[in-house]
Scaffold this motif. Structure first.
Motif, mmCIF file in Angstrom:
data_model
loop_
_atom_site.group_PDB
_atom_site.id
_atom_site.type_symbol
_atom_site.label_atom_id
_atom_site.label_comp_id
_atom_site.label_asym_id
_atom_site.label_seq_id
_atom_site.Cartn_x
_atom_site.Cartn_y
_atom_site.Cartn_z
ATOM 1 N N ASP A 158 4.726 -6.472 0.854
ATOM 2 C CA ASP A 158 3.952 -7.646 0.469
ATOM 3 C C ASP A 158 3.494 -7.520 -0.977
ATOM 4 O OD1 ASP A 158 2.500 -10.100 0.926
ATOM 5 O OD2 ASP A 158 0.679 -8.876 1.031
ATOM 6 N N ARG A 159 3.715 -8.556 -1.748
ATOM 7 C CA ARG A 159 3.364 -8.543 -3.173
ATOM 8 C C ARG A 159 1.864 -8.284 -3.384
ATOM 9 N NH1 ARG A 159 6.032 -10.800 -7.570
ATOM 10 N NH2 ARG A 159 7.542 -11.736 -6.150
ATOM 11 N N TYR A 170 10.157 -8.193 -3.116
ATOM 12 C CA TYR A 170 9.002 -8.321 -2.223
ATOM 13 C C TYR A 170 9.387 -9.161 -1.003
ATOM 14 C CZ TYR A 170 6.188 -6.636 -6.141
ATOM 15 O OH TYR A 170 5.670 -5.883 -7.153
ATOM 16 N N THR A 171 8.521 -9.129 0.006
ATOM 17 C CA THR A 171 8.795 -9.871 1.236
ATOM 18 C C THR A 171 8.798 -11.377 1.036
ATOM 19 O OG1 THR A 171 6.452 -9.716 1.845
ATOM 20 C CG2 THR A 171 7.946 -8.099 2.828
ATOM 21 N N GLY A 229 12.921 -7.427 2.091
ATOM 22 C CA GLY A 229 11.851 -7.006 1.204
ATOM 23 C C GLY A 229 10.815 -6.132 1.888
ATOM 24 N N PHE A 244 0.995 -4.562 -2.788
ATOM 25 C CA PHE A 244 1.872 -3.563 -3.404
ATOM 26 C C PHE A 244 1.049 -2.450 -4.045
ATOM 27 C CE2 PHE A 244 4.441 -1.880 -6.936
ATOM 28 C CZ PHE A 244 5.530 -1.416 -6.201
ATOM 29 N N LEU A 288 9.878 -3.818 -1.378
ATOM 30 C CA LEU A 288 8.590 -3.434 -1.937
ATOM 31 C C LEU A 288 7.414 -3.849 -1.051
ATOM 32 C CD1 LEU A 288 9.296 -4.478 -5.634
ATOM 33 C CD2 LEU A 288 9.544 -2.202 -4.601
ATOM 34 N N ALA A 309 8.727 -3.131 3.093
ATOM 35 C CA ALA A 309 8.469 -1.864 2.411
ATOM 36 C C ALA A 309 9.389 -0.758 2.946
ATOM 37 C CB ALA A 309 7.014 -1.453 2.571
#
Length: 90
Positions: free
Chosen positions: A82-83, A25-26, A56, A86, A80, A58
């Motif tokens: 931003d968590r 993730y970012t 990270g 997601f 992926l 996307a």
């Protein structure tokens, strides 16, 4: 040539395959799989994040050929995003 996708509970440095794919993730936090990969591959993911080669973001894909410490032919690190967002449409 057909692509075969499998999952494994083996240690990452023992998996003999064409590629290991792991997401980030970012926020840059490593999940258990990515941490195991980083430990086995002598900190390569940490180095790539520090150099901002892995962000990270996307859809970002970073390929590491013949990663030291892994039996896989390549490591693919997939962004992926931003968590918190997601899986949501952008």
């Amino acid at each position: 040539m057909d692509m075969k996708i499998t999952t494994s509970t083996d240690k990452v440095n023992e998996i003999q395959c064409d590629a290991i794919v792991a997401g980030i993730y970012t926020d840059g936090e490593f999940g258990p799989l990515l941490q195991e990969i980083d430990d086995a591959a002598q900190g390569i993911v940490t180095q790539l994040v520090a150099r901002k080669e892995v962000t990270g973001k996307a859809t970002e894909v970073v390929q590491v050929l013949a990663p030291s410490g892994l039996s896989a032919h390549q490591l693919l690190i997939v962004g992926l995003g931003d968590r918190t967002g997601f899986g949501q449409a952008e």
